[in-house]
Design a protein around this motif. Sequence first.
Motif, PDB file in Angstrom:
ATOM      1  N   ARG A 148       0.828  -1.183   0.193  1.00 51.96           N
ATOM      2  CA  ARG A 148       0.142  -0.006   0.091  1.00 51.96           C
ATOM      3  C   ARG A 148       0.786   1.256  -0.082  1.00 51.96           C
ATOM      4  N   TRP A 149       1.044   1.901  -1.014  1.00 51.57           N
ATOM      5  CA  TRP A 149       2.093   2.778  -1.418  1.00 51.57           C
ATOM      6  C   TRP A 149       1.472   4.235  -0.819  1.00 51.57           C
ATOM      7  N   GLY A 150       2.416   4.889  -0.208  1.00 53.80           N
ATOM      8  CA  GLY A 150       2.236   6.543  -0.010  1.00 53.80           C
ATOM      9  C   GLY A 150       3.316   7.183  -0.792  1.00 53.80           C
ATOM     10  N   ILE A 151       3.038   8.293  -1.479  1.00 57.00           N
ATOM     11  CA  ILE A 151       3.849   9.106  -2.302  1.00 57.00           C
ATOM     12  C   ILE A 151       4.247  10.547  -1.873  1.00 57.00           C
ATOM     13  N   LEU A 152       5.597  10.543  -1.588  1.00 61.51           N
ATOM     14  CA  LEU A 152       6.105  11.885  -0.904  1.00 61.51           C
ATOM     15  C   LEU A 152       6.574  12.702  -2.313  1.00 61.51           C
TER      16      LEU A 152
ATOM     17  N   LEU B 248      -2.202  -0.975 -10.797  1.00 58.99           N
ATOM     18  CA  LEU B 248      -2.417  -2.246 -11.914  1.00 58.99           C
ATOM     19  C   LEU B 248      -1.558  -3.238 -11.841  1.00 58.99           C
ATOM     20  N   VAL B 249      -0.591  -2.910 -10.965  1.00 60.51           N
ATOM     21  CA  VAL B 249       0.223  -4.223 -10.439  1.00 60.51           C
ATOM     22  C   VAL B 249      -0.518  -5.275  -9.505  1.00 60.51           C
ATOM     23  N   PRO B 250      -0.545  -6.403  -9.498  1.00 63.52           N
ATOM     24  CA  PRO B 250      -0.974  -7.212  -8.713  1.00 63.52           C
ATOM     25  C   PRO B 250      -0.842  -7.146  -7.178  1.00 63.52           C
ATOM     26  N   ASN B 251      -1.432  -7.115  -6.211  1.00 60.13           N
ATOM     27  CA  ASN B 251      -1.095  -7.022  -4.677  1.00 60.13           C
ATOM     28  C   ASN B 251      -0.264  -5.580  -4.494  1.00 60.13           C
ATOM     29  N   SER B 252      -0.794  -4.467  -5.132  1.00 58.38           N
ATOM     30  CA  SER B 252      -0.347  -3.170  -5.017  1.00 58.38           C
ATOM     31  C   SER B 252      -1.482  -2.158  -5.040  1.00 58.38           C
ATOM     32  N   ARG B 253      -1.376  -1.067  -4.169  1.00 59.56           N
ATOM     33  CA  ARG B 253      -2.423   0.034  -4.218  1.00 59.56           C
ATOM     34  C   ARG B 253      -1.702   1.179  -3.907  1.00 59.56           C
ATOM     35  N   LEU B 254      -2.135   2.210  -4.594  1.00 60.49           N
ATOM     36  CA  LEU B 254      -1.685   3.616  -4.081  1.00 60.49           C
ATOM     37  C   LEU B 254      -2.769   4.121  -3.131  1.00 60.49           C
ATOM     38  N   VAL B 255      -2.456   4.389  -1.854  1.00 64.13           N
ATOM     39  CA  VAL B 255      -3.408   4.823  -1.028  1.00 64.13           C
ATOM     40  C   VAL B 255      -3.308   6.262  -0.222  1.00 64.13           C
ATOM     41  N   ALA B 256      -2.230   6.859  -0.537  1.00 66.12           N
ATOM     42  CA  ALA B 256      -2.010   8.310  -0.002  1.00 66.12           C
ATOM     43  C   ALA B 256      -0.898   8.878  -0.829  1.00 66.12           C
TER      44      ALA B 256
ATOM     45  N   ASN C 242       3.574   8.237   8.723  1.00 65.58           N
ATOM     46  CA  ASN C 242       3.202   7.841   9.902  1.00 65.58           C
ATOM     47  C   ASN C 242       1.714   7.246   9.551  1.00 65.58           C
ATOM     48  N   ASP C 243       1.076   7.237   8.343  1.00 65.66           N
ATOM     49  CA  ASP C 243      -0.187   6.591   8.103  1.00 65.66           C
ATOM     50  C   ASP C 243      -0.104   5.147   8.288  1.00 65.66           C
ATOM     51  N   PRO C 244      -0.695   4.679   9.258  1.00 62.91           N
ATOM     52  CA  PRO C 244      -0.929   3.111   9.366  1.00 62.91           C
ATOM     53  C   PRO C 244      -1.078   2.296   8.079  1.00 62.91           C
ATOM     54  N   GLU C 245      -1.835   3.065   7.189  1.00 64.48           N
ATOM     55  CA  GLU C 245      -2.368   2.200   6.304  1.00 64.48           C
ATOM     56  C   GLU C 245      -1.091   1.980   5.230  1.00 64.48           C
ATOM     57  N   VAL C 246      -0.381   3.031   5.191  1.00 65.24           N
ATOM     58  CA  VAL C 246       0.851   3.257   4.138  1.00 65.24           C
ATOM     59  C   VAL C 246       1.750   2.015   4.694  1.00 65.24           C
ATOM     60  N   ASN C 247       2.409   1.046   3.792  1.00 69.92           N
ATOM     61  CA  ASN C 247       3.441   0.317   4.213  1.00 69.92           C
ATOM     62  C   ASN C 247       4.497   0.243   3.186  1.00 69.92           C
TER      63      ASN C 247
END
Length: 334
Positions: free
Chosen positions: A10-14, A30-38, A68-73
């Motif tokens: 679960r991606w977070g972009i700076l 678009l990539v399996p097992n991948s999401r942009l969340v923040a 610090n967002d707990p959803e972003v890993n």
Amino acid sequence: MKKIKDNEVRWGILGAGAVCELKSAPAMNLVPNSRLVAVMRRDEEKVKDYAQRHGVEKWYTDAQALVNDPEVNAIYIATPPDAHLELTKMAAEAGKPVYVEKPMARTHAECLEMIEVCEKAGVPLYVAYYRRSLPHFVRIKELIQSGAIGEVRTLHIDMKKPQRHQKKEVLESNWRVNPEIAGGGYFYDLASHQFDYLDFLLGPIAQVKGFCTNQGQQYPAEDLVTAAFRFENGVLGTGNWCFTTAADTESDRTVIYGSKGTIEYETFGSGGFILDTEQMGLERFQLELPKNIQHFLIENIVEDLMGVGVALSTGVSAARTNWVMEQIIADRDV
């Protein structure tokens, strides 16, 4: 072995700027097992607009808040190079894997510090040298490894770009030609891709010498560079980069010479290359590029994080490219 505890990245972009519009960020969904969340950007209006246009649930104006967002890993750092070290430290201290834009940092010393903090925190560090994953560059490597051009003897990089006469205020806002932000000029921006791919293709460069100067005097960075280098395997190479030529002399050409033929390609081309051998003569290859140019590398990173692949571009490999460029402009005359 998996490098994250979760079953998806679960991606977070700076730094959700231009590179995130098409080249990179869209592929994360678009990539399996991948999401942009923040996403994060200091300009609230711009980051909110980006999030709305790309369907991203969360947006921030503070980097630490996103980290610090707990959803972003996993953290993707898409800022100019001067912020890469600081933001890598921030992400590593939070225990989150780091994917950073190229060039990896302004200096080789910064690269080594980034590697150290990630190793100490036990998090992987990846760098956006996506040519390692593009189909035509993978095919070139396969051909060389199979002996298609025999033993590799030497190579030459030729890059020529016309001088762009821009207004002072435009140049002042162009971080790519400000060494304090980018580490160098267009040479650092473009040649970094060239040297990283050659590292992938032929292995590390062991020795390098260069000359550089600022002929155009339009901006603080070098605009003319020449270099000679030797790979650990004994292959010799040369390069010439000039960003002050006439428009009709523009060139992006690398030629690899072997004992039985040559391979010629454009580093920033559309997926084609030329193979010319004694046995088969001249052959042209054209392979399709992905819509989002970083798609295959992001896929590779996700696979590495999920424990089902091996990373193509790491902090360790990317740092070598910074070392090479730093040696070339060591006696910068600007």
